[in-house]
Design an enzyme around this catalytic site. Structure first.
Site, PDB file in Angstrom:
ATOM      1  N   THR A  10      13.258 -14.959 -35.787  1.00  0.00           N
ATOM      2  CA  THR A  10      12.200 -15.540 -34.954  1.00  0.00           C
ATOM      3  C   THR A  10      11.738 -16.897 -35.508  1.00  0.00           C
ATOM      4  OG1 THR A  10      11.473 -13.313 -34.436  1.00  0.00           O
ATOM      5  CG2 THR A  10       9.929 -15.073 -33.925  1.00  0.00           C
ATOM      6  N   GLU A 123       3.910 -23.159 -46.772  1.00  0.00           N
ATOM      7  CA  GLU A 123       2.787 -23.204 -45.818  1.00  0.00           C
ATOM      8  C   GLU A 123       2.867 -22.083 -44.782  1.00  0.00           C
ATOM      9  OE1 GLU A 123       0.220 -25.903 -45.936  1.00  0.00           O
ATOM     10  OE2 GLU A 123      -0.506 -24.084 -44.998  1.00  0.00           O
ATOM     11  N   GLY A 128       0.412 -18.323 -40.526  1.00  0.00           N
ATOM     12  CA  GLY A 128       1.248 -18.998 -39.522  1.00  0.00           C
ATOM     13  C   GLY A 128       1.053 -20.493 -39.473  1.00  0.00           C
ATOM     14  N   ILE A 130      -1.649 -22.386 -39.454  1.00  0.00           N
ATOM     15  CA  ILE A 130      -2.855 -23.022 -40.016  1.00  0.00           C
ATOM     16  C   ILE A 130      -2.487 -23.784 -41.295  1.00  0.00           C
ATOM     17  CG2 ILE A 130      -5.175 -22.648 -40.931  1.00  0.00           C
ATOM     18  CD1 ILE A 130      -5.325 -20.075 -39.360  1.00  0.00           C
ATOM     19  N   GLY A 181       6.282 -10.683 -30.350  1.00  0.00           N
ATOM     20  CA  GLY A 181       6.936 -11.263 -31.536  1.00  0.00           C
ATOM     21  C   GLY A 181       6.011 -11.550 -32.703  1.00  0.00           C
ATOM     22  N   GLU A 184       5.572  -7.520 -37.796  1.00  0.00           N
ATOM     23  CA  GLU A 184       6.679  -7.475 -38.756  1.00  0.00           C
ATOM     24  C   GLU A 184       7.755  -6.529 -38.229  1.00  0.00           C
ATOM     25  OE1 GLU A 184       6.585  -9.375 -41.831  1.00  0.00           O
ATOM     26  OE2 GLU A 184       5.119 -10.204 -40.478  1.00  0.00           O
ATOM     27  N   ASP A 195       0.997  -6.672 -45.257  1.00  0.00           N
ATOM     28  CA  ASP A 195       1.242  -8.097 -44.987  1.00  0.00           C
ATOM     29  C   ASP A 195       0.002  -8.929 -45.358  1.00  0.00           C
ATOM     30  OD1 ASP A 195       2.796 -10.270 -43.322  1.00  0.00           O
ATOM     31  OD2 ASP A 195       0.777 -10.243 -42.483  1.00  0.00           O
ATOM     32  N   LYS A 199      -0.542 -11.955 -48.374  1.00  0.00           N
ATOM     33  CA  LYS A 199      -1.135 -13.282 -48.126  1.00  0.00           C
ATOM     34  C   LYS A 199      -2.369 -13.482 -49.022  1.00  0.00           C
ATOM     35  CE  LYS A 199       0.589 -13.224 -43.391  1.00  0.00           C
ATOM     36  NZ  LYS A 199       0.309 -12.739 -42.024  1.00  0.00           N
ATOM     37  N   GLY A 297       3.594 -15.968 -34.712  1.00  0.00           N
ATOM     38  CA  GLY A 297       4.318 -16.448 -33.529  1.00  0.00           C
ATOM     39  C   GLY A 297       5.348 -17.484 -33.940  1.00  0.00           C
TER      40      GLY A 297
HETATM   41  N1  HSE Z   1       3.115 -10.022 -38.792  1.00  0.00           N
HETATM   42  C1  HSE Z   1       2.423 -11.173 -39.220  1.00  0.00           C
HETATM   43  C2  HSE Z   1       1.073 -11.227 -38.506  1.00  0.00           C
HETATM   44  C3  HSE Z   1       3.222 -12.397 -38.925  1.00  0.00           C
HETATM   45  O1  HSE Z   1       0.909 -10.503 -37.520  1.00  0.00           O
HETATM   46  O2  HSE Z   1       0.180 -11.963 -38.923  1.00  0.00           O
HETATM   47  C4  HSE Z   1       2.702 -13.646 -39.540  1.00  0.00           C
HETATM   48  O3  HSE Z   1       2.676 -13.579 -40.927  1.00  0.00           O
END
Ligand code: HSE
Length: 409
Positions: A10, A123, A128, A130, A181, A184, A195, A199, A297
């Site tokens: 993706t 980044e 995503g 930002i 999309g 994960e 996830d 981060k 995305g």
């Molecule tokens: N699965 C993650 C989310 C994708 O929904 O934030 C972006 O890191």
């Protein structure tokens, strides 16, 4: 400068499309052509417009002196980490969206980039589209960063928004996020907070200068949040959000956590809905900076990837000084040492006894109500206290079985 992309899923295909479709714009932004030369993928890409660039052997990328930047969008640790390390050691800058790899191996990759005088940029690994990582490393460089909190997982924010605003079931909302999309490959990483934890570990490593590992961060997901809790949150003028948080405590230790939380509707963060993310970063000179935008995305994340590619092309060597020290014990505080209030929902055997005991146990208790609550349901928000003491006290209330405990920010 010539570029290779490893992993055409993706995000990778989004990056490839920007490189192929915006050549003039990218050249103008960094003062020289930026040309995609190879796409490394185990899949057959022959039916894609850029299929002729597909290769299966990383040796081609490593041994090609024309390749200056390699984009890694494969995800996971294996073989992504080995491939990235080999690229850095071959004198190529690496750009990645791979939060698992940066969260677990970021210190090693940053050290390799420094040793080889090339860039390692990520980044796209957090929130995503930002622009957050470069902001924290560079633009807020005058600050000792003191903490941050935010919403860093688009899928769970999308699910919570759908559940709370549209009364959609958890499963339907998750399916929709997968179709769009955002989610994960294994949605457990989203809904269990894994996830978001990765981060948080990355941002904590930047903010506090030492590698914080994901397994050190107490993490809870959103799978236990119910519509009953959402109704009580509304009575408390709050939203329920999956919050990622880290801050330096007065004793110098760092508190970090990922958990669902009641967030007052009067705050900006409570109004971040759908797949959007937002992070408030605090520094000793700047105060608080609030960054908001699309957290997941294809296009939004590819935008962050290509922003890093352009920075690598412009800098050519390790001039952005991204770095944190290797992991060491004792940076984080013990679990539960932080100060917090709790929302508690549960069932009483004897309402009056339980309510009296709750009032006697916690300072400034606020009882909540909702429509159609069962006669034996009680929900309340405690006053502030040490988190582990509050949890212990909830477990000791006589005549009361708690069904849900959520932190209140
Ligand atoms: N699965 C993650 C989310 C994708 O929904 O934030 C972006 O890191």
């Amino acid at each position: 400068m010539k570029v290779a992309v490893m992993g055409c899923g993706t995000v990778g295909s989004g990056a490839v499309e920007i490189l192929e479709n915006k050549k003039e714009l990218l050249a103008a932004k960094c003062g020289e052509p930026v040309e995609l030369k190879y796409i490394l993928d185990i899949r057959d890409l022959s039916d894609r417009p850029y299929g002729k660039k597909a290769v299966k052997d990383i040796g081609l990328i490593l041994n090609d002196p024309e390749i200056g930047v390699v984009v890694e969008t494969m995800g996971g640790l294996k073989p992504a980490f080995d491939f990235c390390l080999q690229c850095l050691n071959a004198g190529k800058s690496v750009v990645t969206s791979n939060k698992e790899m940066v969260a677990v191996k970021g210190d090693e990759l940053l050290a390799a980039a420094r040793a080889n005088n090339v860039c390692f940029a990520f980044e796209a690994a957090v929130c995503g589209g930002i622009p957050l990582i470069r902001t924290m490393f560079s633009d807020l460089g005058a600050n000792r960063l003191t903490g941050f909190d935010g919403i860093m997982n688009g899928t769970t924010n999308f699910i919570l928004t759908k559940m709370i605003k549209e009364k959609m079931s958890f499963d339907t909302a998750l399916k929709l996020a997968q179709e769009l999309g955002f989610a994960e490959k294994d949605p457990t990483a989203d809904v269990e907070g894994i996830d978001a934890c990765r981060k948080t570990a990355i941002l904590a490593s930047i903010a506090f200068g030492t590698h914080v590992l994901p397994e050190e961060i107490p993490t809870e997901g959103i799978t236990r949040i119910t519509l009953e809790d959402a109704a009580y949150a509304a009575d408390a003028n709050a939203e329920i959000k999956l919050i990622c948080k880290a801050e330096r405590l007065p004793d110098g230790k760092v508190y970090a956590a990922v958990c669902p939380a009641f967030v007052s509707r009067n705050t900006m963060i409570a109004n971040v809905s759908g797949v959007n993310n937002a992070v408030a970063v605090r520094g000793d000179s700047v105060g608080e900076v609030f960054l908001y935008g699309p957290g997941a995305g294809k296009e939004a994340t590819a935008s962050a990837v290509i922003g890093d590619v352009l920075a690598c092309v412009r800098l050519k060597k390790n001039e952005d000084h991204y770095y944190w020290e290797p992991h060491r014990e004792g940076v984080l505080c013990e679990k539960g040492e932080n100060t917090v209030s709790l929302y508690v929902r549960g069932y009483a055997k004897h309402m009056e006894t339980a309510a009296r005991e709750i009032r006697e146990t916690f300072d400034s208790v606020r009882f909540l109500s909702r429509d159609n609550a069962p006669a034996n349901e009680l929900a309340f928000i405690t006053g502030k206290g040490k988190e582990k003491d509050l949890f212990e006290a909830v477990g000791e209330i006589r005549d009361f079985a708690s069904a849900s405990v959520i932190r209140v920010l």
